[in-house]
Design a protein around this motif. Sequence first.
Motif, PDB file in Angstrom:
ATOM      1  N   GLN A  12       0.830  -1.205   0.000  1.00 42.25           N
ATOM      2  CA  GLN A  12       0.000   0.000   0.000  1.00 42.25           C
ATOM      3  C   GLN A  12       0.863   1.254   0.000  1.00 42.25           C
ATOM      4  O   GLN A  12       0.555   2.239  -0.689  1.00 42.25           O
ATOM      5  N   ARG A  13       1.945   1.221   0.756  1.00 42.17           N
ATOM      6  CA  ARG A  13       2.841   2.384   0.798  1.00 42.17           C
ATOM      7  C   ARG A  13       3.435   2.654  -0.573  1.00 42.17           C
ATOM      8  O   ARG A  13       3.519   3.810  -1.012  1.00 42.17           O
ATOM      9  N   ILE A  14       3.816   1.598  -1.276  1.00 36.99           N
ATOM     10  CA  ILE A  14       4.413   1.771  -2.606  1.00 36.99           C
ATOM     11  C   ILE A  14       3.385   2.322  -3.592  1.00 36.99           C
ATOM     12  O   ILE A  14       3.700   3.188  -4.416  1.00 36.99           O
ATOM     13  N   VAL A  15       2.145   1.838  -3.507  1.00 35.86           N
ATOM     14  CA  VAL A  15       1.107   2.376  -4.386  1.00 35.86           C
ATOM     15  C   VAL A  15       0.915   3.866  -4.130  1.00 35.86           C
ATOM     16  O   VAL A  15       0.766   4.662  -5.063  1.00 35.86           O
ATOM     17  N   ARG A  16       0.933   4.275  -2.860  1.00 37.45           N
ATOM     18  CA  ARG A  16       0.806   5.710  -2.557  1.00 37.45           C
ATOM     19  C   ARG A  16       1.974   6.494  -3.126  1.00 37.45           C
ATOM     20  O   ARG A  16       1.803   7.610  -3.647  1.00 37.45           O
ATOM     21  N   GLU A  17       3.172   5.910  -3.066  1.00 38.15           N
ATOM     22  CA  GLU A  17       4.332   6.586  -3.639  1.00 38.15           C
ATOM     23  C   GLU A  17       4.196   6.706  -5.154  1.00 38.15           C
ATOM     24  O   GLU A  17       4.546   7.744  -5.743  1.00 38.15           O
ATOM     25  N   LEU A  18       3.703   5.658  -5.790  1.00 41.89           N
ATOM     26  CA  LEU A  18       3.504   5.719  -7.240  1.00 41.89           C
ATOM     27  C   LEU A  18       2.415   6.721  -7.606  1.00 41.89           C
ATOM     28  O   LEU A  18       2.530   7.448  -8.594  1.00 41.89           O
ATOM     29  N   HIS A  45       8.281  -5.184 -15.469  1.00 46.81           N
ATOM     30  CA  HIS A  45       8.903  -3.871 -15.248  1.00 46.81           C
ATOM     31  C   HIS A  45       8.974  -3.484 -13.774  1.00 46.81           C
ATOM     32  O   HIS A  45       9.166  -2.311 -13.446  1.00 46.81           O
ATOM     33  N   THR A  46       8.827  -4.449 -12.881  1.00 44.90           N
ATOM     34  CA  THR A  46       8.823  -4.126 -11.449  1.00 44.90           C
ATOM     35  C   THR A  46      10.119  -3.436 -11.032  1.00 44.90           C
ATOM     36  O   THR A  46      10.094  -2.355 -10.414  1.00 44.90           O
ATOM     37  N   VAL A  47      11.237  -4.028 -11.375  1.00 42.86           N
ATOM     38  CA  VAL A  47      12.524  -3.439 -10.992  1.00 42.86           C
ATOM     39  C   VAL A  47      12.699  -2.083 -11.649  1.00 42.86           C
ATOM     40  O   VAL A  47      13.077  -1.094 -10.999  1.00 42.86           O
ATOM     41  N   GLU A  48      12.407  -1.994 -12.913  1.00 43.47           N
ATOM     42  CA  GLU A  48      12.571  -0.752 -13.670  1.00 43.47           C
ATOM     43  C   GLU A  48      11.770   0.386 -13.063  1.00 43.47           C
ATOM     44  O   GLU A  48      12.270   1.508 -12.871  1.00 43.47           O
ATOM     45  N   VAL A  49      10.497   0.129 -12.750  1.00 36.77           N
ATOM     46  CA  VAL A  49       9.636   1.192 -12.230  1.00 36.77           C
ATOM     47  C   VAL A  49      10.044   1.594 -10.817  1.00 36.77           C
ATOM     48  O   VAL A  49      10.150   2.795 -10.502  1.00 36.77           O
ATOM     49  N   LEU A  50      10.259   0.612  -9.952  1.00 36.40           N
ATOM     50  CA  LEU A  50      10.645   0.952  -8.587  1.00 36.40           C
ATOM     51  C   LEU A  50      11.977   1.688  -8.545  1.00 36.40           C
ATOM     52  O   LEU A  50      12.181   2.600  -7.736  1.00 36.40           O
ATOM     53  N   ARG A  51      12.887   1.331  -9.442  1.00 32.39           N
ATOM     54  CA  ARG A  51      14.192   1.986  -9.499  1.00 32.39           C
ATOM     55  C   ARG A  51      14.090   3.382 -10.112  1.00 32.39           C
ATOM     56  O   ARG A  51      14.565   4.369  -9.550  1.00 32.39           O
ATOM     57  N   ASP A  52      13.457   3.473 -11.296  1.00 34.37           N
ATOM     58  CA  ASP A  52      13.498   4.727 -12.049  1.00 34.37           C
ATOM     59  C   ASP A  52      12.452   5.739 -11.596  1.00 34.37           C
ATOM     60  O   ASP A  52      12.689   6.946 -11.668  1.00 34.37           O
TER      61      ASP A  52
END
Length: 406
Positions: free
Chosen positions: A86-92, A381-388
Amino acid sequence: MGALSHIRVLDLTRVLAGPWCAQTLADFGADVIKVERPGAGDDTRHWGPPYLKTPDGQDTAEAAYYLAPNRNKRSVTLDIATPEGQRIVRELAAQSDVVLENYKVGQLKKYGLDYESLRAVKPDLIYCSVTGFGQTGPYAPRAGYDFIVQGMGGFMSITGERDSLPGGGPQKAGVAIADLMTGMYSTIAVLTALAHRDRTGAGQYIDMALLDVQVAMLANMNTNYLASGTPPARWGNAHPNIVPYQAFQTTDSWIILAVGNDGQFRKFVEVAGRPELADDERFATNPARVRNRDTLVPIVAELIRTRSKADWIGALEGAGVPCGPINNLAEVFENEQVVSRGMQVDVPHPSGATARLVRNPIRMSETPPTVTSHPPTLGEHTVEVLRDVLGYSEEQVAALRGQGVA
Protein backbone atom coordinates in the motif's frame (compact mmCIF):
# COMPACT_ATOMS: atom_id res chain seq x y z
CA MET A 1 6.66 10.79 -28.01
CA GLY A 2 2.88 10.70 -28.16
CA ALA A 3 0.41 13.44 -27.34
CA LEU A 4 0.09 12.06 -23.78
CA SER A 5 3.77 11.29 -23.21
CA HIS A 6 3.80 13.80 -20.34
CA ILE A 7 1.10 11.85 -18.48
CA ARG A 8 1.64 8.93 -16.10
CA VAL A 9 -1.27 6.58 -15.35
CA LEU A 10 -1.30 4.22 -12.36
CA ASP A 11 -3.52 1.38 -13.53
CA LEU A 12 -5.07 -0.70 -10.74
CA THR A 13 -7.65 -2.27 -13.06
CA ARG A 14 -8.04 -5.73 -14.50
CA VAL A 15 -10.15 -7.69 -17.00
CA LEU A 16 -11.52 -5.31 -19.69
CA ALA A 17 -13.27 -1.98 -19.02
CA GLY A 18 -10.45 -0.35 -17.03
CA PRO A 19 -7.61 -1.91 -19.06
CA TRP A 20 -9.30 -0.75 -22.29
CA CYS A 21 -9.25 2.83 -21.01
CA ALA A 22 -5.63 2.49 -19.88
CA GLN A 23 -4.55 1.02 -23.22
CA THR A 24 -6.20 3.84 -25.15
CA LEU A 25 -4.27 6.38 -23.07
CA ALA A 26 -1.09 4.32 -23.55
CA ASP A 27 -1.59 4.25 -27.32
CA PHE A 28 -1.24 8.03 -27.26
CA GLY A 29 1.99 7.87 -25.28
CA ALA A 30 0.92 7.89 -21.63
CA ASP A 31 3.23 5.97 -19.31
CA VAL A 32 0.83 3.36 -17.97
CA ILE A 33 2.04 1.38 -14.94
CA LYS A 34 -0.15 -1.69 -14.54
CA VAL A 35 -0.17 -3.00 -10.96
CA GLU A 36 -0.85 -6.75 -10.70
CA ARG A 37 -0.98 -9.41 -8.02
CA PRO A 38 2.32 -11.24 -7.53
CA GLY A 39 2.20 -14.74 -8.95
CA ALA A 40 -1.23 -14.36 -10.55
CA GLY A 41 -1.65 -11.00 -12.24
CA ASP A 42 -4.64 -9.82 -14.20
CA ASP A 43 -7.33 -12.53 -14.28
CA THR A 44 -7.40 -12.44 -18.08
CA ARG A 45 -3.83 -13.72 -18.31
CA HIS A 46 -5.38 -17.12 -17.62
CA TRP A 47 -8.58 -16.78 -19.67
CA GLY A 48 -7.56 -19.28 -22.31
CA PRO A 49 -7.08 -21.13 -24.49
CA PRO A 50 -6.10 -19.75 -26.88
CA TYR A 51 -2.73 -18.52 -25.60
CA LEU A 52 0.05 -16.66 -27.36
CA LYS A 53 2.32 -19.33 -28.84
CA THR A 54 6.10 -19.39 -29.17
CA PRO A 55 7.64 -20.10 -32.59
CA ASP A 56 7.87 -23.81 -31.69
CA GLY A 57 4.14 -23.94 -30.91
CA GLN A 58 4.31 -23.87 -27.12
CA ASP A 59 1.79 -21.84 -25.10
CA THR A 60 3.13 -18.80 -23.27
CA ALA A 61 1.64 -17.53 -19.99
CA GLU A 62 -0.40 -14.87 -21.81
CA ALA A 63 -3.93 -15.71 -22.95
CA ALA A 64 -5.14 -14.06 -26.14
CA TYR A 65 -7.83 -12.29 -24.09
CA TYR A 66 -5.14 -10.58 -22.01
CA LEU A 67 -3.30 -9.43 -25.14
CA ALA A 68 -6.30 -7.44 -26.41
CA PRO A 69 -6.37 -4.57 -23.85
CA ASN A 70 -2.83 -4.46 -22.43
CA ARG A 71 -0.24 -3.32 -24.98
CA ASN A 72 2.01 -0.31 -24.40
CA LYS A 73 1.98 -0.76 -20.59
CA ARG A 74 4.54 -1.57 -17.91
CA SER A 75 3.69 -4.37 -15.48
CA VAL A 76 4.59 -4.11 -11.79
CA THR A 77 3.70 -6.76 -9.23
CA LEU A 78 2.61 -5.53 -5.79
CA ASP A 79 0.58 -7.12 -3.02
CA ILE A 80 -1.66 -4.21 -2.10
CA ALA A 81 -3.13 -6.19 0.81
CA THR A 82 0.15 -5.60 2.67
CA PRO A 83 1.08 -2.31 4.37
CA GLU A 84 4.32 -2.21 2.36
CA GLY A 85 2.47 -2.73 -0.92
CA GLN A 86 0.00 0.00 0.00
CA ARG A 87 2.84 2.38 0.80
CA ILE A 88 4.41 1.77 -2.61
CA VAL A 89 1.11 2.38 -4.39
CA ARG A 90 0.81 5.71 -2.56
CA GLU A 91 4.33 6.59 -3.64
CA LEU A 92 3.50 5.72 -7.24
CA ALA A 93 0.27 7.73 -7.06
CA ALA A 94 2.27 10.74 -5.89
CA GLN A 95 4.30 10.45 -9.12
CA SER A 96 1.23 9.94 -11.35
CA ASP A 97 -1.36 12.13 -13.00
CA VAL A 98 -4.17 9.58 -13.18
CA VAL A 99 -5.24 6.57 -11.11
CA LEU A 100 -7.61 4.01 -12.62
CA GLU A 101 -9.25 1.33 -10.44
CA ASN A 102 -12.12 -1.13 -10.72
CA TYR A 103 -12.37 -2.64 -7.26
CA LYS A 104 -15.70 -3.11 -5.49
CA VAL A 105 -17.12 0.00 -3.87
CA GLY A 106 -15.21 0.79 -0.67
CA GLN A 107 -12.63 -1.97 -1.06
CA LEU A 108 -9.65 0.32 -1.59
CA LYS A 109 -10.61 2.60 1.29
CA LYS A 110 -9.62 -0.06 3.82
CA TYR A 111 -6.17 -0.10 2.19
CA GLY A 112 -5.84 3.68 2.25
CA LEU A 113 -5.89 3.74 -1.55
CA ASP A 114 -9.22 5.49 -2.13
CA TYR A 115 -9.49 8.91 -3.75
CA GLU A 116 -9.40 10.94 -0.54
CA SER A 117 -6.33 9.07 0.73
CA LEU A 118 -4.38 9.45 -2.52
CA ARG A 119 -5.55 13.01 -3.01
CA ALA A 120 -3.74 13.79 0.25
CA VAL A 121 -0.43 12.86 -1.35
CA LYS A 122 -1.28 14.24 -4.82
CA PRO A 123 -3.82 17.12 -4.61
CA ASP A 124 -4.26 17.47 -8.39
CA LEU A 125 -4.75 13.74 -8.93
CA ILE A 126 -7.39 12.49 -11.36
CA TYR A 127 -8.92 9.32 -9.94
CA CYS A 128 -11.29 7.20 -12.03
CA SER A 129 -13.31 4.37 -10.47
CA VAL A 130 -15.00 1.84 -12.77
CA THR A 131 -17.69 -0.39 -11.25
CA GLY A 132 -20.79 -2.22 -12.38
CA PHE A 133 -23.31 0.15 -10.82
CA GLY A 134 -21.43 3.21 -9.62
CA GLN A 135 -20.54 4.54 -6.19
CA THR A 136 -24.11 5.44 -5.19
CA GLY A 137 -27.58 3.92 -5.36
CA PRO A 138 -29.06 0.68 -4.01
CA TYR A 139 -27.03 -1.53 -6.38
CA ALA A 140 -23.64 0.09 -5.65
CA PRO A 141 -22.36 -2.84 -3.53
CA ARG A 142 -23.12 -5.41 -6.22
CA ALA A 143 -20.47 -6.88 -8.49
CA GLY A 144 -21.11 -5.91 -12.10
CA TYR A 145 -20.62 -8.21 -15.07
CA ASP A 146 -20.98 -7.17 -18.69
CA PHE A 147 -23.46 -9.93 -19.58
CA ILE A 148 -25.74 -9.06 -16.67
CA VAL A 149 -25.52 -5.35 -17.48
CA GLN A 150 -26.44 -5.97 -21.14
CA GLY A 151 -29.64 -7.56 -19.82
CA MET A 152 -30.39 -5.03 -17.08
CA GLY A 153 -29.60 -2.03 -19.26
CA GLY A 154 -32.09 -2.90 -21.99
CA PHE A 155 -29.68 -3.93 -24.73
CA MET A 156 -30.86 -7.54 -24.88
CA SER A 157 -34.50 -6.44 -25.07
CA ILE A 158 -33.79 -4.95 -28.52
CA THR A 159 -31.19 -7.49 -29.68
CA GLY A 160 -32.08 -10.92 -31.03
CA GLU A 161 -34.62 -12.42 -33.39
CA ARG A 162 -38.30 -11.63 -32.97
CA ASP A 163 -40.06 -13.90 -30.50
CA SER A 164 -42.47 -15.03 -33.22
CA LEU A 165 -39.69 -16.42 -35.44
CA PRO A 166 -37.46 -19.49 -35.05
CA GLY A 167 -34.55 -18.70 -32.76
CA GLY A 168 -36.40 -15.74 -31.31
CA GLY A 169 -35.48 -14.31 -27.93
CA PRO A 170 -33.03 -11.98 -26.22
CA GLN A 171 -29.40 -12.07 -27.32
CA LYS A 172 -26.23 -10.54 -25.94
CA ALA A 173 -23.62 -8.93 -28.16
CA GLY A 174 -20.70 -11.03 -29.38
CA VAL A 175 -18.23 -8.89 -27.43
CA ALA A 176 -18.46 -7.26 -24.00
CA ILE A 177 -19.89 -4.00 -25.26
CA ALA A 178 -20.76 -2.56 -21.84
CA ASP A 179 -17.15 -3.08 -20.74
CA LEU A 180 -15.69 -1.68 -23.94
CA MET A 181 -17.94 1.35 -24.07
CA THR A 182 -17.29 2.05 -20.38
CA GLY A 183 -13.58 1.96 -21.21
CA MET A 184 -14.12 4.47 -23.99
CA TYR A 185 -16.32 6.79 -21.92
CA SER A 186 -13.75 6.56 -19.11
CA THR A 187 -11.04 7.64 -21.56
CA ILE A 188 -13.12 10.68 -22.50
CA ALA A 189 -13.68 11.49 -18.83
CA VAL A 190 -9.97 11.24 -18.01
CA LEU A 191 -8.98 13.44 -20.95
CA THR A 192 -11.63 15.99 -19.97
CA ALA A 193 -10.36 16.00 -16.39
CA LEU A 194 -6.79 16.49 -17.62
CA ALA A 195 -7.89 19.47 -19.70
CA HIS A 196 -9.66 20.95 -16.66
CA ARG A 197 -6.57 20.39 -14.50
CA ASP A 198 -4.37 22.08 -17.07
CA ARG A 199 -6.55 25.20 -16.84
CA THR A 200 -7.28 25.25 -13.13
CA GLY A 201 -4.72 23.01 -11.42
CA ALA A 202 -7.52 20.98 -9.84
CA GLY A 203 -7.83 17.22 -9.95
CA GLN A 204 -11.12 15.38 -9.56
CA TYR A 205 -12.91 12.10 -8.95
CA ILE A 206 -14.61 10.19 -11.80
CA ASP A 207 -17.36 7.65 -11.06
CA MET A 208 -17.99 5.35 -14.05
CA ALA A 209 -20.65 2.61 -14.03
CA LEU A 210 -21.26 -0.10 -16.60
CA LEU A 211 -25.03 0.16 -16.15
CA ASP A 212 -25.00 3.93 -16.71
CA VAL A 213 -23.02 3.47 -19.90
CA GLN A 214 -25.21 0.62 -21.15
CA VAL A 215 -28.33 2.74 -20.68
CA ALA A 216 -26.76 5.80 -22.31
CA MET A 217 -25.49 3.98 -25.39
CA LEU A 218 -28.94 2.85 -26.50
CA ALA A 219 -29.19 6.30 -28.09
CA ASN A 220 -32.25 6.64 -30.36
CA MET A 221 -33.84 3.51 -28.88
CA ASN A 222 -33.97 5.38 -25.56
CA THR A 223 -35.58 8.44 -27.10
CA ASN A 224 -37.97 6.29 -29.15
CA TYR A 225 -39.25 4.90 -25.88
CA LEU A 226 -39.22 8.21 -24.00
CA ALA A 227 -41.12 9.89 -26.83
CA SER A 228 -43.72 7.15 -27.32
CA GLY A 229 -43.95 5.33 -24.00
CA THR A 230 -43.71 2.03 -25.90
CA PRO A 231 -40.60 -0.12 -25.34
CA PRO A 232 -38.92 -1.00 -28.68
CA ALA A 233 -39.06 -4.66 -29.69
CA ARG A 234 -36.45 -7.04 -31.04
CA TRP A 235 -36.20 -7.15 -34.82
CA GLY A 236 -33.27 -9.51 -35.30
CA ASN A 237 -31.44 -8.53 -38.49
CA ALA A 238 -34.48 -6.73 -39.89
CA HIS A 239 -35.31 -3.02 -39.65
CA PRO A 240 -38.62 -1.86 -38.19
CA ASN A 241 -39.03 0.98 -40.70
CA ILE A 242 -37.25 -0.13 -43.91
CA VAL A 243 -37.81 -3.19 -46.13
CA PRO A 244 -35.85 -5.07 -47.44
CA TYR A 245 -33.13 -4.15 -44.98
CA GLN A 246 -31.71 -7.29 -43.36
CA ALA A 247 -29.46 -10.31 -43.75
CA PHE A 248 -30.22 -12.94 -46.39
CA GLN A 249 -28.66 -16.33 -47.08
CA THR A 250 -26.94 -16.93 -50.43
CA THR A 251 -25.92 -20.28 -51.90
CA ASP A 252 -22.69 -20.25 -49.90
CA SER A 253 -22.93 -17.62 -47.15
CA TRP A 254 -24.85 -14.55 -46.02
CA ILE A 255 -25.12 -10.97 -47.24
CA ILE A 256 -26.70 -7.80 -45.91
CA LEU A 257 -29.15 -6.11 -48.26
CA ALA A 258 -29.82 -2.51 -47.24
CA VAL A 259 -32.37 -1.02 -49.62
CA GLY A 260 -32.89 2.51 -48.35
CA ASN A 261 -35.24 3.99 -50.95
CA ASP A 262 -37.58 3.13 -53.82
CA GLY A 263 -34.95 3.73 -56.49
CA GLN A 264 -32.61 1.25 -54.86
CA PHE A 265 -35.43 -1.28 -54.65
CA ARG A 266 -36.05 -0.95 -58.38
CA LYS A 267 -32.36 -1.48 -59.09
CA PHE A 268 -32.31 -4.52 -56.81
CA VAL A 269 -35.24 -6.29 -58.44
CA GLU A 270 -33.79 -5.54 -61.88
CA VAL A 271 -30.51 -7.19 -60.85
CA ALA A 272 -32.51 -10.07 -59.34
CA GLY A 273 -34.42 -10.62 -62.59
CA ARG A 274 -37.81 -9.61 -61.16
CA PRO A 275 -38.26 -5.98 -62.40
CA GLU A 276 -42.06 -6.24 -62.19
CA LEU A 277 -41.86 -6.22 -58.39
CA ALA A 278 -40.95 -2.51 -58.46
CA ASP A 279 -44.33 -1.70 -60.03
CA ASP A 280 -46.37 -3.97 -57.78
CA GLU A 281 -48.46 -1.66 -55.59
CA ARG A 282 -47.66 -3.82 -52.58
CA PHE A 283 -43.94 -3.09 -52.97
CA ALA A 284 -43.63 0.14 -54.99
CA THR A 285 -42.98 2.37 -51.97
CA ASN A 286 -41.19 1.78 -48.69
CA PRO A 287 -44.36 2.25 -46.57
CA ALA A 288 -46.06 -0.34 -48.77
CA ARG A 289 -43.11 -2.71 -48.42
CA VAL A 290 -43.18 -2.31 -44.64
CA ARG A 291 -46.91 -3.10 -44.58
CA ASN A 292 -46.33 -6.15 -46.79
CA ARG A 293 -43.07 -7.26 -45.19
CA ASP A 294 -44.29 -10.82 -44.58
CA THR A 295 -45.07 -11.22 -48.29
CA LEU A 296 -42.00 -9.51 -49.74
CA VAL A 297 -39.22 -10.85 -47.51
CA PRO A 298 -39.81 -14.53 -48.47
CA ILE A 299 -39.72 -13.52 -52.16
CA VAL A 300 -36.42 -11.68 -51.66
CA ALA A 301 -35.01 -14.54 -49.60
CA GLU A 302 -35.83 -17.02 -52.40
CA LEU A 303 -34.12 -14.78 -54.95
CA ILE A 304 -30.99 -14.30 -52.85
CA ARG A 305 -30.63 -18.04 -52.32
CA THR A 306 -30.08 -18.57 -56.06
CA ARG A 307 -26.60 -16.96 -56.26
CA SER A 308 -23.36 -16.85 -54.30
CA LYS A 309 -22.21 -14.13 -51.94
CA ALA A 310 -19.56 -12.91 -54.37
CA ASP A 311 -22.01 -12.87 -57.29
CA TRP A 312 -24.57 -10.84 -55.40
CA ILE A 313 -22.12 -8.33 -53.97
CA GLY A 314 -20.47 -7.78 -57.35
CA ALA A 315 -23.80 -7.31 -59.12
CA LEU A 316 -25.44 -5.15 -56.46
CA GLU A 317 -22.44 -2.90 -55.93
CA GLY A 318 -22.24 -2.45 -59.68
CA ALA A 319 -25.87 -1.33 -59.70
CA GLY A 320 -25.50 0.98 -56.72
CA VAL A 321 -27.56 -1.12 -54.31
CA PRO A 322 -26.15 -0.98 -50.75
CA CYS A 323 -25.01 -4.42 -49.64
CA GLY A 324 -22.17 -6.16 -47.85
CA PRO A 325 -20.90 -9.54 -46.74
CA ILE A 326 -21.14 -11.06 -43.28
CA ASN A 327 -17.50 -11.98 -42.80
CA ASN A 328 -15.97 -14.28 -40.27
CA LEU A 329 -12.78 -12.98 -38.68
CA ALA A 330 -10.55 -14.85 -41.11
CA GLU A 331 -12.30 -13.00 -43.93
CA VAL A 332 -12.11 -9.72 -42.00
CA PHE A 333 -8.34 -9.81 -41.70
CA GLU A 334 -7.99 -10.88 -45.35
CA ASN A 335 -10.28 -8.09 -46.55
CA GLU A 336 -8.42 -5.73 -48.87
CA GLN A 337 -9.74 -2.63 -47.13
CA VAL A 338 -8.78 -3.91 -43.68
CA VAL A 339 -5.34 -4.88 -44.99
CA SER A 340 -4.92 -1.51 -46.70
CA ARG A 341 -5.74 0.32 -43.49
CA GLY A 342 -3.18 -1.75 -41.56
CA MET A 343 -5.57 -2.87 -38.86
CA GLN A 344 -3.41 -5.85 -37.84
CA VAL A 345 -0.11 -5.08 -36.15
CA ASP A 346 2.52 -7.66 -35.29
CA VAL A 347 4.52 -7.00 -32.13
CA PRO A 348 7.58 -8.98 -30.98
CA HIS A 349 7.17 -10.68 -27.60
CA PRO A 350 9.98 -11.60 -25.14
CA SER A 351 9.08 -15.29 -25.53
CA GLY A 352 10.11 -15.13 -29.17
CA ALA A 353 6.46 -15.18 -30.22
CA THR A 354 4.80 -12.53 -32.33
CA ALA A 355 1.75 -10.97 -30.69
CA ARG A 356 -0.75 -10.28 -33.46
CA LEU A 357 -2.82 -7.34 -32.30
CA VAL A 358 -5.33 -4.85 -33.68
CA ARG A 359 -4.27 -1.24 -34.08
CA ASN A 360 -6.07 1.67 -32.52
CA PRO A 361 -8.61 2.84 -35.14
CA ILE A 362 -8.06 6.56 -34.51
CA ARG A 363 -6.11 8.30 -37.26
CA MET A 364 -4.60 11.74 -36.66
CA SER A 365 -2.26 13.78 -38.82
CA GLU A 366 0.01 15.07 -36.04
CA THR A 367 -0.39 12.88 -32.95
CA PRO A 368 -1.48 9.40 -34.06
CA PRO A 369 -1.70 6.50 -31.63
CA THR A 370 1.12 3.99 -31.93
CA VAL A 371 1.99 0.47 -30.79
CA THR A 372 5.38 0.75 -29.11
CA SER A 373 5.55 -2.33 -26.89
CA HIS A 374 4.06 -5.77 -26.36
CA PRO A 375 1.51 -6.57 -23.65
CA PRO A 376 3.90 -7.00 -20.72
CA THR A 377 4.73 -10.26 -19.04
CA LEU A 378 3.76 -10.42 -15.37
CA GLY A 379 6.00 -8.12 -13.32
CA GLU A 380 8.25 -7.45 -16.32
CA HIS A 381 8.90 -3.87 -15.25
CA THR A 382 8.82 -4.13 -11.45
CA VAL A 383 12.52 -3.44 -10.99
CA GLU A 384 12.57 -0.75 -13.67
CA VAL A 385 9.64 1.19 -12.23
CA LEU A 386 10.65 0.95 -8.59
CA ARG A 387 14.19 1.99 -9.50
CA ASP A 388 13.50 4.73 -12.05
CA VAL A 389 10.23 6.20 -10.74
CA LEU A 390 10.69 5.79 -6.97
CA GLY A 391 14.47 5.60 -6.71
CA TYR A 392 14.61 2.19 -5.02
CA SER A 393 17.90 0.35 -4.95
CA GLU A 394 18.26 -3.19 -6.27
CA GLU A 395 18.68 -4.33 -2.66
CA GLN A 396 15.37 -2.73 -1.66
CA VAL A 397 13.60 -4.37 -4.59
CA ALA A 398 15.16 -7.71 -3.74
CA ALA A 399 13.95 -7.35 -0.15
CA LEU A 400 10.42 -6.63 -1.34
CA ARG A 401 10.59 -9.70 -3.55
CA GLY A 402 11.76 -11.78 -0.61
CA GLN A 403 8.83 -10.58 1.47
CA GLY A 404 6.36 -11.46 -1.32
CA VAL A 405 5.33 -7.82 -1.66
CA ALA A 406 6.62 -7.35 -5.22
